[in-house]
Scaffold this active site. Sequence first.
Site, mmCIF file in Angstrom:
data_model
loop_
_atom_site.group_PDB
_atom_site.id
_atom_site.type_symbol
_atom_site.label_atom_id
_atom_site.label_comp_id
_atom_site.label_asym_id
_atom_site.label_seq_id
_atom_site.Cartn_x
_atom_site.Cartn_y
_atom_site.Cartn_z
ATOM 1 N N ASP A 167 73.161 30.223 29.896
ATOM 2 C CA ASP A 167 72.926 29.058 30.761
ATOM 3 C C ASP A 167 74.460 28.575 31.000
ATOM 4 O OD1 ASP A 167 70.364 29.053 29.316
ATOM 5 O OD2 ASP A 167 69.926 27.803 31.201
ATOM 6 N N ARG B 154 68.774 18.507 34.904
ATOM 7 C CA ARG B 154 69.476 19.073 33.877
ATOM 8 C C ARG B 154 70.822 19.487 33.499
ATOM 9 N NH1 ARG B 154 65.620 24.024 32.184
ATOM 10 N NH2 ARG B 154 65.917 23.501 30.123
ATOM 11 N N GLN C 18 58.944 29.827 25.854
ATOM 12 C CA GLN C 18 59.171 30.944 26.980
ATOM 13 C C GLN C 18 59.188 32.273 26.824
ATOM 14 O OE1 GLN C 18 60.956 28.203 26.283
ATOM 15 N NE2 GLN C 18 61.911 27.163 27.550
ATOM 16 N N LYS D 267 69.149 29.407 25.008
ATOM 17 C CA LYS D 267 68.120 28.707 24.564
ATOM 18 C C LYS D 267 68.193 28.325 23.165
ATOM 19 C CE LYS D 267 65.384 26.882 26.289
ATOM 20 N NZ LYS D 267 65.266 25.677 26.361
HETATM 21 O O1 MRU Z 1 65.012 25.798 29.246
HETATM 22 P P1 MRU Z 1 65.085 27.209 30.112
HETATM 23 O O2 MRU Z 1 63.878 27.764 29.825
HETATM 24 O O3 MRU Z 1 65.397 26.961 31.352
HETATM 25 O O4 MRU Z 1 65.901 27.952 29.256
HETATM 26 C C1 MRU Z 1 66.474 29.287 29.816
HETATM 27 C C2 MRU Z 1 67.224 30.332 29.061
HETATM 28 O O5 MRU Z 1 67.578 29.704 28.108
HETATM 29 C C3 MRU Z 1 67.346 31.495 29.671
HETATM 30 O O6 MRU Z 1 67.844 32.289 28.768
HETATM 31 C C4 MRU Z 1 68.695 31.403 30.515
HETATM 32 O O7 MRU Z 1 68.634 30.460 31.597
HETATM 33 C C5 MRU Z 1 69.116 32.769 31.185
HETATM 34 S S1 MRU Z 1 67.933 33.210 32.463
HETATM 35 C C6 MRU Z 1 68.248 34.626 33.167
#
Ligand code: MRU
Length: 367
Positions: free
Chosen positions: A257, A100, A216, A268
């Site tokens: 992220d 990713r 999520q 996200k």
């Molecule tokens: O695609 P995902 O579900 O991995 O995206 C996760 C997010 O956007 C979270 O908000 C981010 O990783 C922070 S987790 C502490």
Amino acid sequence: MIKELQGFFDRVISVKLPENREYVDIIDQTLLPNEEKRIVLRTREEIWEAIKKLRVRGAPAIGVCAAYGMAVLANQYSAETYEDFSKAFMADKDYLASSRPTAVNLFWALDRMGKVVEENSSMPLDQLKDRLFDEAKAIQEEDIQISRNIGEIGFQLMEGLKKPGQPLGIETHCNAGTLATAMYGTATAPMYTALDKGWKPEDMHVYCDETRPLLQGARLTAYEMNKSGIPTTVECDSMCSILMQSGKIQIIFVGCDRVARNGDAANKIGTSTLAIVAKHYNIPFYVCAPSSTIDPEAKDIHDIPIEFRDPEEIKSEWYAKPMVPAEVEGYNPAFDVTTHDLITGIITEKGLVTGDFEKEFQRLGIF
Ligand code: MRU
């Protein structure tokens, strides 16, 4: 933190290492909230697939999984020389890094593991394998303390906004909770700290954006809040304006992220919409960011790679039948970047950063 919840945290902790150190044990987040099932990852392909398919997800949890994954893989090598060991290690590290692109924690954790190998070329290989397990464990344990610090800072902000006799309305997006980290989450840490400091669950109300397309917020954050006894409501992402207009939201906490030097923050998809709407209604918008999520190599939004995912996640996932004609294209960026001008503050484990983010990150020694 809150003793009564420890059983829940231990059960759903995103990544575990068994005593025999033969595999990585994760909770399969794609099955939640209906099934709490743990699965075993032994091979590089299994680890890669689990990250790619979001069985393990959330920036810090991906980092922890990749770190333990590298330690488990390295433990399987039959290499007898450092050169052969290091070659196999770097190939597996590059392979996992291709799973990713957006969460910088993945690369940060893999690089940290890689450094252990590079800096210990004269160490006996058995000892080096142990060192790698120690490093992965350190990454996981540090993340727990990071959440505690973020929780303390976020809680102070909550206290400043709380009105007597009224629950504090908190909105969050996606899942930056226990499942996304090593224990207490980032965006959820302030809520857990509040419980620890004596707030009753009903002193707050957490509004979880559903978080299209992979849900999520609905499947994971609402599930965590519900298990914690904190009153929770789920709304579609498109409802954020009416929700904020209604006066129910006093503060917003989101995860991230990758944060660029100037404070532009990827999270996200839909997070930037939330920030734009929050600015309109004058609601404070905080990004919770462990310093492992702050990328000194990224100057601003333009240096943050955005993952694009399979359009079928929009067109057919969750539905008994596809909901979009097969010939129609789907546009599916998994993240967006909230520019720094929309962010009230970035909560790191080293302190709350406001104003000139780059200068403040430097002042805190983050880069
Ligand atoms: O695609 P995902 O579900 O991995 O995206 C996760 C997010 O956007 C979270 O908000 C981010 O990783 C922070 S987790 C502490």
